[in-house]
Design a protein around this motif. Structure first.
Motif, PDB file in Angstrom:
ATOM      1  N   PRO A  41      20.791  40.814  29.541  1.00 22.08           N
ATOM      2  CA  PRO A  41      21.892  41.018  28.578  1.00 22.08           C
ATOM      3  C   PRO A  41      23.277  40.903  29.214  1.00 22.08           C
ATOM      4  O   PRO A  41      24.245  40.538  28.533  1.00 22.08           O
ATOM      5  N   LEU A  42      23.390  41.181  30.513  1.00 23.41           N
ATOM      6  CA  LEU A  42      24.679  41.067  31.181  1.00 23.41           C
ATOM      7  C   LEU A  42      25.105  39.611  31.302  1.00 23.41           C
ATOM      8  O   LEU A  42      26.264  39.258  31.048  1.00 23.41           O
ATOM      9  N   ILE A  43      24.169  38.752  31.707  1.00 25.69           N
ATOM     10  CA  ILE A  43      24.479  37.325  31.811  1.00 25.69           C
ATOM     11  C   ILE A  43      24.799  36.758  30.431  1.00 25.69           C
ATOM     12  O   ILE A  43      25.722  35.947  30.266  1.00 25.69           O
ATOM     13  N   GLU A  44      24.033  37.206  29.451  1.00 30.59           N
ATOM     14  CA  GLU A  44      24.283  36.748  28.081  1.00 30.59           C
ATOM     15  C   GLU A  44      25.682  37.145  27.624  1.00 30.59           C
ATOM     16  O   GLU A  44      26.376  36.368  26.956  1.00 30.59           O
ATOM     17  N   ALA A  45      26.127  38.361  27.999  1.00 27.83           N
ATOM     18  CA  ALA A  45      27.460  38.821  27.612  1.00 27.83           C
ATOM     19  C   ALA A  45      28.541  37.994  28.295  1.00 27.83           C
ATOM     20  O   ALA A  45      29.584  37.703  27.696  1.00 27.83           O
ATOM     21  N   VAL A  46      28.310  37.595  29.553  1.00 27.06           N
ATOM     22  CA  VAL A  46      29.288  36.777  30.272  1.00 27.06           C
ATOM     23  C   VAL A  46      29.378  35.377  29.665  1.00 27.06           C
ATOM     24  O   VAL A  46      30.461  34.795  29.562  1.00 27.06           O
ATOM     25  N   LEU A  47      28.248  34.824  29.263  1.00 22.03           N
ATOM     26  CA  LEU A  47      28.229  33.481  28.680  1.00 22.03           C
ATOM     27  C   LEU A  47      28.777  33.454  27.264  1.00 22.03           C
ATOM     28  O   LEU A  47      29.246  32.413  26.794  1.00 22.03           O
ATOM     29  N   ARG A  48      28.731  34.597  26.579  1.00 24.00           N
ATOM     30  CA  ARG A  48      29.175  34.652  25.192  1.00 24.00           C
ATOM     31  C   ARG A  48      30.699  34.711  25.125  1.00 24.00           C
ATOM     32  O   ARG A  48      31.358  35.268  25.996  1.00 24.00           O
ATOM     33  N   ASP A  49      31.250  34.146  24.097  1.00 22.02           N
ATOM     34  CA  ASP A  49      32.694  34.155  23.905  1.00 22.02           C
ATOM     35  C   ASP A  49      33.160  35.589  23.615  1.00 22.02           C
ATOM     36  O   ASP A  49      32.464  36.367  22.955  1.00 22.02           O
ATOM     37  N   THR A  50      34.346  35.938  24.129  1.00 22.39           N
ATOM     38  CA  THR A  50      34.845  37.306  23.943  1.00 22.39           C
ATOM     39  C   THR A  50      35.066  37.625  22.466  1.00 22.39           C
ATOM     40  O   THR A  50      34.973  38.786  22.062  1.00 22.39           O
ATOM     41  N   ALA A  51      35.352  36.613  21.671  1.00 23.08           N
ATOM     42  CA  ALA A  51      35.540  36.849  20.236  1.00 23.08           C
ATOM     43  C   ALA A  51      34.248  37.296  19.571  1.00 23.08           C
ATOM     44  O   ALA A  51      34.264  37.971  18.533  1.00 23.08           O
ATOM     45  N   ASP A  52      33.115  36.947  20.190  1.00 20.74           N
ATOM     46  CA  ASP A  52      31.802  37.332  19.655  1.00 20.74           C
ATOM     47  C   ASP A  52      31.203  38.523  20.389  1.00 20.74           C
ATOM     48  O   ASP A  52      30.005  38.776  20.303  1.00 20.74           O
ATOM     49  N   GLY A  53      32.032  39.246  21.147  1.00 22.75           N
ATOM     50  CA  GLY A  53      31.553  40.420  21.873  1.00 22.75           C
ATOM     51  C   GLY A  53      31.196  40.157  23.316  1.00 22.75           C
ATOM     52  O   GLY A  53      30.612  41.031  23.978  1.00 22.75           O
ATOM     53  N   GLY A  54      31.541  38.974  23.826  1.00 16.37           N
ATOM     54  CA  GLY A  54      31.264  38.659  25.221  1.00 16.37           C
ATOM     55  C   GLY A  54      32.288  39.288  26.150  1.00 16.37           C
ATOM     56  O   GLY A  54      33.241  39.948  25.718  1.00 16.37           O
ATOM     57  N   VAL A  55      32.100  39.092  27.458  1.00 21.28           N
ATOM     58  CA  VAL A  55      33.002  39.667  28.458  1.00 21.28           C
ATOM     59  C   VAL A  55      33.451  38.571  29.419  1.00 21.28           C
ATOM     60  O   VAL A  55      32.787  37.539  29.577  1.00 21.28           O
ATOM     61  N   ASP A  56      34.592  38.809  30.058  1.00 22.03           N
ATOM     62  CA  ASP A  56      35.141  37.859  31.028  1.00 22.03           C
ATOM     63  C   ASP A  56      34.759  38.208  32.458  1.00 22.03           C
ATOM     64  O   ASP A  56      34.795  37.348  33.340  1.00 22.03           O
ATOM     65  N   ARG A  74      32.659  43.256  42.052  1.00 25.41           N
ATOM     66  CA  ARG A  74      32.716  42.344  40.917  1.00 25.41           C
ATOM     67  C   ARG A  74      31.672  41.250  41.156  1.00 25.41           C
ATOM     68  O   ARG A  74      31.783  40.473  42.102  1.00 25.41           O
ATOM     69  N   LEU A  75      30.689  41.208  40.287  1.00 23.72           N
ATOM     70  CA  LEU A  75      29.631  40.211  40.426  1.00 23.72           C
ATOM     71  C   LEU A  75      30.043  38.864  39.844  1.00 23.72           C
ATOM     72  O   LEU A  75      29.759  37.813  40.433  1.00 23.72           O
ATOM     73  N   LEU A  76      30.672  38.883  38.686  1.00 23.44           N
ATOM     74  CA  LEU A  76      31.069  37.656  37.998  1.00 23.44           C
ATOM     75  C   LEU A  76      32.461  37.837  37.414  1.00 23.44           C
ATOM     76  O   LEU A  76      32.784  38.937  36.939  1.00 23.44           O
ATOM     77  N   PRO A  77      33.300  36.800  37.429  1.00 20.80           N
ATOM     78  CA  PRO A  77      33.081  35.527  38.100  1.00 20.80           C
ATOM     79  C   PRO A  77      32.938  35.718  39.605  1.00 20.80           C
ATOM     80  O   PRO A  77      33.541  36.634  40.165  1.00 20.80           O
ATOM     81  N   LEU A  78      32.183  34.867  40.227  1.00 20.40           N
ATOM     82  CA  LEU A  78      31.894  34.980  41.644  1.00 20.40           C
ATOM     83  C   LEU A  78      33.169  34.817  42.449  1.00 20.40           C
ATOM     84  O   LEU A  78      33.901  33.837  42.279  1.00 20.40           O
ATOM     85  N   SER A  79      33.446  35.789  43.318  1.00 21.30           N
ATOM     86  CA  SER A  79      34.596  35.686  44.211  1.00 21.30           C
ATOM     87  C   SER A  79      34.201  34.821  45.396  1.00 21.30           C
ATOM     88  O   SER A  79      33.381  35.228  46.224  1.00 21.30           O
ATOM     89  N   LEU A  80      34.755  33.615  45.442  1.00 22.85           N
ATOM     90  CA  LEU A  80      34.390  32.693  46.510  1.00 22.85           C
ATOM     91  C   LEU A  80      34.892  33.221  47.841  1.00 22.85           C
ATOM     92  O   LEU A  80      36.029  33.664  47.975  1.00 22.85           O
ATOM     93  N   GLU A  81      34.040  33.169  48.835  1.00 21.43           N
ATOM     94  CA  GLU A  81      34.390  33.692  50.138  1.00 21.43           C
ATOM     95  C   GLU A  81      35.528  32.873  50.735  1.00 21.43           C
ATOM     96  O   GLU A  81      35.512  31.641  50.694  1.00 21.43           O
ATOM     97  N   PRO A  82      36.522  33.543  51.331  1.00 19.76           N
ATOM     98  CA  PRO A  82      37.637  32.808  51.925  1.00 19.76           C
ATOM     99  C   PRO A  82      37.174  31.805  52.974  1.00 19.76           C
ATOM    100  O   PRO A  82      37.744  30.733  53.110  1.00 19.76           O
ATOM    101  N   ALA A  83      36.124  32.171  53.708  1.00 19.58           N
ATOM    102  CA  ALA A  83      35.634  31.269  54.753  1.00 19.58           C
ATOM    103  C   ALA A  83      35.119  29.967  54.156  1.00 19.58           C
ATOM    104  O   ALA A  83      35.209  28.896  54.756  1.00 19.58           O
ATOM    105  N   ALA A  84      34.553  30.056  52.959  1.00 18.81           N
ATOM    106  CA  ALA A  84      34.024  28.853  52.336  1.00 18.81           C
ATOM    107  C   ALA A  84      35.131  27.958  51.828  1.00 18.81           C
ATOM    108  O   ALA A  84      34.933  26.751  51.671  1.00 18.81           O
ATOM    109  N   GLN A  85      36.318  28.535  51.561  1.00 22.27           N
ATOM    110  CA  GLN A  85      37.416  27.757  51.025  1.00 22.27           C
ATOM    111  C   GLN A  85      38.372  27.274  52.111  1.00 22.27           C
ATOM    112  O   GLN A  85      39.211  26.413  51.861  1.00 22.27           O
ATOM    113  N   ALA A  86      38.259  27.861  53.282  1.00 23.45           N
ATOM    114  CA  ALA A  86      39.189  27.499  54.352  1.00 23.45           C
ATOM    115  C   ALA A  86      38.876  26.105  54.883  1.00 23.45           C
ATOM    116  O   ALA A  86      37.750  25.624  54.812  1.00 23.45           O
TER     117      ALA A  86
END
Length: 304
Positions: free
Chosen positions: A156-171, A192-204
């Motif tokens: 249900p958590l993933i479903e809430a993230v995928l759902r639009d906030t207007a329909d009761g979803g979450v950001d 914070r699990l989602l959105p995934l915080s990209l590791e700085p090392a991966a972006q450097a």
């Protein structure tokens, strides 16, 4: 004094029975910690590597996936709180609930509406007593969680993230649980699990002379993320459940050891009081015998 002595003996018997119970609970919790520690040690590397894999896919592609792309102005957030089904663990549940309360206040202050998801009867009871809305709750497995429990929570958590906030979803999706550091230290943490915080090392950028790997996704980066991210959420929730279970057993062991030690001290105090009462009884009996003998002697002397 005889009645007082009986009261002390009865209290000593009651406290001794309580001491046996707390000692047994301490030993049970100690035995469960070993199993919980092994499960935490086994699941943590998997969760970390899966996080790195998802990060690599997200940074190695230009796909804007809903589970890795941050919303510019988030309006709703989900908070998953992991507590315990049982008490007798000191401040274990109250500490993690306080951490969730601080996170909720911070998110609310930032203009986000918070949906609460609760694991454990203690958290459900806390929110229910205060008549706070609970989006969904799960109970009955916190002492020995399984991966199936984590999947049931994640769905249900993933479903809430995928759902639009207007329909009761979450950001955003946050999790609050107790991290097992050692037998003596268990710390409430929030991630914070989602959105995934990209590791700085991966972006450097790569150091001079080092070539960053290039990825070719089949069938597509978006489909790879669709497959990986649910596993990522499930593995992180499962690891949090195991960390919380190990922390709860450690807290129970510490609380029961403290209760056992206090019972021993109370028994010692009651024994001292019982001995004083017994000595007072003996002294009073001796005084009565001596007084009776003196009275008889005086009576005999008077009759002569």
């Amino acid at each position: 004094m005889g009645a007082q002595l009986r009261v002390y003996k009865r209290r000593i018997k009651t406290v001794s029975a309580t001491k046996k119970i707390t000692r047994a609970m301490e030993m049970i919790a100690a035995s469960r910690i070993v199993k919980a520690q092994r499960q935490v040690a086994a699941s943590t590397p998997y969760a970390q590597e899966l996080t790195r894999a998802v990060t690599a896919v997200a940074t190695g592609s230009t796909t804007r996936h809903p589970l890795t792309t941050e919303v510019e102005h988030p309006s709703r957030a989900a908070v998953l709180l992991v507590t315990s089904d049982r008490g007798l663990a000191g401040g274990y549940s109250s500490n993690v609930i306080k951490a969730a309360e601080r996170l909720t206040e911070r998110l609310t202050g930032a203009g986000r509406e918070v949906d609460s998801y609760i694991v454990g009867r203690k958290g459900v009871a806390y929110y229910g007593f205060r008549e706070r809305k609970i989006a969904e709750s799960w109970t009955g497995f916190t002492d020995n969680p399984t991966y199936a429990d984590a999947k049931r929570i994640a769905a249900p958590l993933i479903e809430a993230v995928l759902r639009d906030t207007a329909d009761g979803g979450v950001d955003e999706l946050h999790i609050v649980y107790t991290e097992f550091v050692s037998m003596l230290t268990q710390t409430p943490v929030e991630h914070r699990l989602l959105p995934l915080s990209l590791e700085p090392a991966a972006q450097a950028e790569a150091p001079k002379g080092v070539v960053l790997p290039l990825y070719d996704f089949e069938p597509s980066a978006e489909e790879v993320l669709d497959a990986l991210l649910p596993r990522y959420v499930e593995s992180r929730i499962y690891n949090a459940l195991l960390q919380a279970a190990a922390s709860k057993h450690a807290a129970t062991r510490r609380a029961m050891k403290s209760a056992t030690d206090n019972a021993e001290e109370l028994i010692k105090s009651l024994k001292r009081l019982a001995n004083a009462a017994r000595q007072a009884d003996i002294t009073q009996e001796i005084s009565e015998i001596v007084g009776g003998a003196s009275a008889l002697a005086d009576a005999s002397a008077g009759s002569d």
